[in-house]
Design an enzyme around this catalytic site. Structure first.
Site, PDB file in Angstrom:
ATOM      1  CB  CYS A 174      -0.941   0.017   1.194  1.00 35.26           C
ATOM      2  SG  CYS A 174      -2.146  -1.323   1.165  1.00 35.26           S
TER       3      CYS A 174
ATOM      4  CG  HIS B 246      -6.656   1.521   0.034  1.00 35.73           C
ATOM      5  ND1 HIS B 246      -5.493   1.963  -0.560  1.00 35.73           N
ATOM      6  CD2 HIS B 246      -6.268   0.766   1.105  1.00 35.73           C
ATOM      7  CE1 HIS B 246      -4.458   1.505   0.124  1.00 35.73           C
ATOM      8  NE2 HIS B 246      -4.906   0.776   1.129  1.00 35.73           N
TER       9      HIS B 246
END
Length: 387
Positions: free
Chosen positions: A97, A340
């Site tokens: 991420c 996301h």
């Protein structure tokens, strides 16, 4: 006719982000359900290459983060898809991420060293078209390990729950933070605050997800990852599709373009059992290295993977995003509202900093911070200054 490629300077220079763009962000399986990761990235890369063409310098490289794509060198595929010259190589990295932000730090290092003059860096992710993974002759699996046998390797939802419990982040705060993220994103979208950064793809120029929420509605949602827990679908960021990138050049070549000077970056490991904690040691190292206090930073963008994780981090850093720092931390909403797209999210937060500070007309010297937590126990952070 191919332009000659001038040699970079013998010594490096301070890297500056002079352009930042992203696609709209779509929830997996919806807006971009048939658009592959390279196609998302190519649109952003092409837009950035057009913006920096005025500098008269060719693009030296493309650095892209990606987590769950088809493999191969997505950066090279995306660069060719964007119409860049065949001499532009491309490299793909994976810090999960934090990949998009890590890619920008790598681009900054290449510029600072003097080896490159113009680097496009960011990330891309298509959760919708990510391949199903399986060991040869075995059953499919959801993800690769974040840590080897003998080390904690929780899924990110369960890890966010554990961090929230350890740091005392109550359910009602998580829900209120999620509502605030959506409210800020809806207000920014309606005011045209995202228009200058979004490159339309497949005709979509607006983020799909932001909507007005009510804490009472969120309070009725069941726990998503741990029975009886506080982390729910409503206070977690959804799996998403999108791409974001920036153009990084040496300060001597920016030709008066406003931008964000990359002052420093930090990548730090932490306990893999609590990966969401990673931004705390990363930011602390960054501030110690630069001698900057948190009070001096005007804008903070953190990848809001989970409200529990975001609040644990902001509490530790002395920030109050539900109070006095509401406009300072993710002032136009974050991943809870926008979505996301894992490998791209670290670049999305830099694109947001660019929009808030550079397009927003912040005075030179204004400081901005971007940070992300990473599966396996890492934190990535970068400090920028308006020029």
């Amino acid at each position: 006719m191919k332009r000659p490629r001038p040699a970079p300077a013998a010594t490096g220079d301070t890297p500056v982000v002079v352009a930042a763009r992203r696609t709209a962000i779509g929830t997996a399986g919806h807006a971009f359900k048939l658009v592959t990761a390279d196609r998302l990235a190519s649109a952003v890369i092409a837009a950035l290459a057009g913006e920096v063409a005025c500098l008269g310098e060719p693009v030296d490289d493309v650095v892209l983060g990606n987590c769950m794509g088809p493999g191969g060198n997505l950066a090279r595929v995306s660069a060719l898809g964007a119409g860049l010259d065949r001499s532009v190589p491309g490299v793909t990295i994976d810090r999960q991420c934090g990949s998009g932000l890590a890619a920008i730090l790598i681009a900054g290092q290449a510029v600072r060293s003097g080896e490159m003059n113009v680097v496009i860096a960011g990330g891309t992710e298509s959760a919708s078209t990510a391949p199903v993974r399986a060991h040869r002759g075995g059953a499919p699996y959801e993800r690769a390990p974040f840590a080897p046998a003998g080390h904690p390797d929780p899924d990110m939802g369960a890890a966010a729950e554990a961090l929230g419990v350890e740091r005392g982040v109550a359910r009602d705060r998580q829900d209120r933070y999620a509502c605030a993220s959506h409210a800020k994103a809806v207000a920014a979208r309606e005011a045209g605050g995202f228009d200058g950064e979004i490159v339309p793809v497949e005709g979509r120029g607006h983020d799909q997800r932001p909507r007005l929420l009510r804490p009472a509605s969120l309070a009725r949602l069941p726990a998503a990852f741990v029975p009886g827990g506080a982390v729910t679908a409503g206070n977690s960021a959804p799996n998403s599709d999108g791409a974001a990138a920036v153009a990084v050049v040496p300060e001597r070549l920016r030709a008066g373009l406003p931008g964000l000077r990359l002052l420093a970056g930090a990548v730090v490991g932490c306990d893999p059992a609590l990966p969401g904690w990673g931004p705390v040691p990363a930011v602390r190292r960054l501030l110690e290295r630069t001698g900057v206090s948190m009070e001096r930073i005007e804008a903070v963008e953190i990848v809001e993977a989970f409200a529990a994780q975001t609040l644990a981090v902001t509490d530790a850093l002395g920030l109050d995003p539900l109070g006095a720092d509401g406009e300072r931390v993710c002032g136009d909403g974050g991943a809870l509202a926008l979505g996301h797209p894992w490998g791209a999210s670290g670049a999305v937060v830099v694109t947001r900093l660019f929009a808030r500070l550079v397009r927003g007309g912040a005075p030179p010297g204004t400081l901005g911070l971007a940070t992300a937590a990473v599966g396996g126990g890492l934190g990535v952070a970068a400090l920028f200054e308006v020029v």
